[in-house]
Motif scaffolding. Sequence first.
Motif, PDB file in Angstrom:
ATOM      1  N   ASP A  50     -17.189  -1.045   5.167  1.00 57.31           N
ATOM      2  CA  ASP A  50     -17.496  -1.568   3.832  1.00 57.31           C
ATOM      3  C   ASP A  50     -18.697  -2.509   3.842  1.00 57.31           C
ATOM      4  O   ASP A  50     -18.775  -3.428   3.057  1.00 57.31           O
ATOM      5  CB  ASP A  50     -16.284  -2.253   3.212  1.00 57.31           C
ATOM      6  N   SER A  77     -16.702  -6.482  -0.574  1.00 50.61           N
ATOM      7  CA  SER A  77     -16.713  -5.057  -0.249  1.00 50.61           C
ATOM      8  C   SER A  77     -18.009  -4.437  -0.755  1.00 50.61           C
ATOM      9  O   SER A  77     -18.413  -4.684  -1.894  1.00 50.61           O
ATOM     10  CB  SER A  77     -15.515  -4.344  -0.895  1.00 50.61           C
ATOM     11  N   ASN A  88     -11.749   2.479  -5.420  1.00 47.42           N
ATOM     12  CA  ASN A  88     -11.007   1.969  -4.271  1.00 47.42           C
ATOM     13  C   ASN A  88      -9.968   0.936  -4.698  1.00 47.42           C
ATOM     14  O   ASN A  88      -8.835   0.925  -4.198  1.00 47.42           O
ATOM     15  CB  ASN A  88     -11.959   1.325  -3.257  1.00 47.42           C
ATOM     16  N   ALA A  92      -5.976   1.326  -4.291  1.00 41.89           N
ATOM     17  CA  ALA A  92      -5.298   0.383  -3.409  1.00 41.89           C
ATOM     18  C   ALA A  92      -4.135  -0.330  -4.088  1.00 41.89           C
ATOM     19  O   ALA A  92      -3.264  -0.884  -3.400  1.00 41.89           O
ATOM     20  CB  ALA A  92      -6.296  -0.653  -2.892  1.00 41.89           C
ATOM     21  N   ALA A 241      -9.278  -6.074   1.931  1.00 44.30           N
ATOM     22  CA  ALA A 241      -8.844  -5.397   3.159  1.00 44.30           C
ATOM     23  C   ALA A 241      -8.211  -4.043   2.844  1.00 44.30           C
ATOM     24  O   ALA A 241      -8.429  -3.057   3.565  1.00 44.30           O
ATOM     25  CB  ALA A 241      -7.856  -6.281   3.915  1.00 44.30           C
ATOM     26  N   ALA A 242      -7.429  -3.977   1.764  1.00 44.81           N
ATOM     27  CA  ALA A 242      -6.822  -2.708   1.377  1.00 44.81           C
ATOM     28  C   ALA A 242      -7.879  -1.713   0.918  1.00 44.81           C
ATOM     29  O   ALA A 242      -7.807  -0.515   1.235  1.00 44.81           O
ATOM     30  CB  ALA A 242      -5.799  -2.946   0.270  1.00 44.81           C
ATOM     31  N   ARG A 244     -10.917  -1.671   1.981  1.00 44.20           N
ATOM     32  CA  ARG A 244     -11.637  -1.275   3.188  1.00 44.20           C
ATOM     33  C   ARG A 244     -10.928  -0.116   3.891  1.00 44.20           C
ATOM     34  O   ARG A 244     -11.567   0.821   4.376  1.00 44.20           O
ATOM     35  CB  ARG A 244     -11.767  -2.464   4.134  1.00 44.20           C
ATOM     36  N   LYS A 245      -9.603  -0.179   3.930  1.00 49.17           N
ATOM     37  CA  LYS A 245      -8.840   0.895   4.573  1.00 49.17           C
ATOM     38  C   LYS A 245      -9.079   2.227   3.864  1.00 49.17           C
ATOM     39  O   LYS A 245      -9.253   3.269   4.509  1.00 49.17           O
ATOM     40  CB  LYS A 245      -7.356   0.553   4.566  1.00 49.17           C
ATOM     41  N   ILE A 246      -9.065   2.186   2.551  1.00 42.46           N
ATOM     42  CA  ILE A 246      -9.275   3.423   1.787  1.00 42.46           C
ATOM     43  C   ILE A 246     -10.673   3.968   2.040  1.00 42.46           C
ATOM     44  O   ILE A 246     -10.864   5.160   2.291  1.00 42.46           O
ATOM     45  CB  ILE A 246      -9.038   3.166   0.291  1.00 42.46           C
ATOM     46  N   SER A 248     -12.612   3.460   4.569  1.00 40.28           N
ATOM     47  CA  SER A 248     -12.813   3.903   5.956  1.00 40.28           C
ATOM     48  C   SER A 248     -12.267   5.305   6.183  1.00 40.28           C
ATOM     49  O   SER A 248     -12.716   6.004   7.093  1.00 40.28           O
ATOM     50  CB  SER A 248     -12.143   2.922   6.922  1.00 40.28           C
ATOM     51  N   GLN A 249     -11.308   5.726   5.347  1.00 38.79           N
ATOM     52  CA  GLN A 249     -10.730   7.057   5.496  1.00 38.79           C
ATOM     53  C   GLN A 249     -11.255   8.050   4.461  1.00 38.79           C
ATOM     54  O   GLN A 249     -10.797   9.190   4.413  1.00 38.79           O
ATOM     55  CB  GLN A 249      -9.197   6.974   5.393  1.00 38.79           C
ATOM     56  N   SER A 252     -16.319   6.225   4.478  1.00 39.79           N
ATOM     57  CA  SER A 252     -16.819   5.261   5.443  1.00 39.79           C
ATOM     58  C   SER A 252     -18.003   4.503   4.831  1.00 39.79           C
ATOM     59  O   SER A 252     -18.040   4.302   3.622  1.00 39.79           O
ATOM     60  CB  SER A 252     -17.176   5.921   6.768  1.00 39.79           C
TER      61      SER A 252
END
Length: 382
Positions: A50, A77, A88, A92, A241-242, A244-246, A248-249, A252
Motif C-alpha cells: 500500500d 494507505s 478496499n 474490509a 491494516a485491513a 492493506r491485506k485486501i 496485497s491479495q 498489490s
Amino acid sequence: MNTKAGEMKAAGHDVISLSAGEPDFDTPQNIKDAAVAAIAAGKTKYTAPDGIIELKQAVCDKFKRENGLDYQPGQVSIGTGGKQILYNALMATLNEGDEVVIPAPYWVSYPDMVLLAGGTPVIAEASLQTGFKLTAEQLEAAITPKTKWLIFNSPSNPTGAGYTWDELKSLTDVLLRHPHVWVMTDDMYEHLVFDDFEFCTPAQVEPALYDRTLTVNGVSKAYAMTGWRIGYAAGPQHLIAAMRKIQSQSTSNPCSISQWAAVEALNGPQGYIEDNKALFQRRRDLVVGMLNAAEGISCPTPEGAFYVYPSIAGCVGKTSPGGAAIKDDESFATALLEEAGVAVVFGAAFGLSPNFRISYATSDQELTDACTRIQEFCAGLS
C-alpha cells in the motif's frame, strides 16, 4: 452515452463530448520530471503493498499542512486511484445487511461498490432546493442501527456542491449522536473551489470523529494526474491494516513510478493549482450563464469541482425538433446527442432526475459551441 458518442464521431458526425471527468491540461512538468528521474534511478520494482514510505510521509505532511490533521505513515494507505481506496475500505468493513448512507446525487460508483461488498446502499436525496446538499434532518432520518458508513463527497461529483463549515458541522453533530456510524470522505476536488468558498473535511470540523473517519483524497484532479492512478487515505490504523491485506491479495502495490511522481506533486510547488482554479472558475461562469439562458433549464452555480448539474424540469413532456419525446433526462440526453451533437451524462445515473451533468474541463470554444447547441435544441422543443 460515451459509446454512442464515439460511434457517431467515428461515423463522421460533429460531436462535442462534455462527459469526461478529468482536467484537459497536462500534468505539470516538475511531476513528469520526477517520474523520469525515478525510472532513471531504477525505482521500477515492487513496493510495499500500500505504498512507499516517502509517499505516505508526503500524505501525512499534506494533511497537517492543509487540513490540520495529524497522521502517521502507519495510518496511510496508497491505492491505484481513489476508487481502490474506497473499495478496499468497504470490502474490509461491510458485512451482509450493513447499510451505507449515500447522499444523492452521487458519484456513480458508490452504490455499486457497496453492493459488491455485500452492503445495502441507503440513498438520501438532496434536492435542488437545498443546493444538492444533505441536511441534518435527512441524515438523521437515513441512519438506522444497521448503518456502518456515511459516504461524504464535497465538492461533489456530479453537482459541484460544496459544504461550508457550518453546513458540515450540522452533519457531524448528527454523527456524534450515532457512534456506530463511520465517515468515508471523498475529498478529491478539495483544491478546485471558487469565489470565497473555503474547503473543510469532517475530521477537521469535528475532531471527535477522527477515530472513525477515513479521509480520502488523491492527485488526479488537482494535479491533472488522472491516468497516473494514485489515490490515498488516512484513518485508524486497524482499518488501514485491513485495507492493506485486501490490496496485497488483489492488485498489490500501485505503480512505483506513479508513486514517486505523486511525492513530487504533494511536496513540490503548488502555485499552478491557483492558476487552474481561475481557469475553471471562468469556465464555470460561462457555462452557468449560457445554460440558464436556455429555455426550460435551471442551472445553479456550484462551489467547486468542474461540473454543473442543471435541471431540465421545464423540458420534460415536450418533443424535440427531430420528433423525440422528452420523457426524462435520459431521453433528453439521447436526443441532444443525436440531434445536436452534444454528449452529456443524464441524471438518473447519479441518482437524481430530471438533470444532466456537464463537465466544463474543456476549452472555452468547445463549451461555448456546446452550450449554444443546447440553447438551440431547447428553443426547438415543442
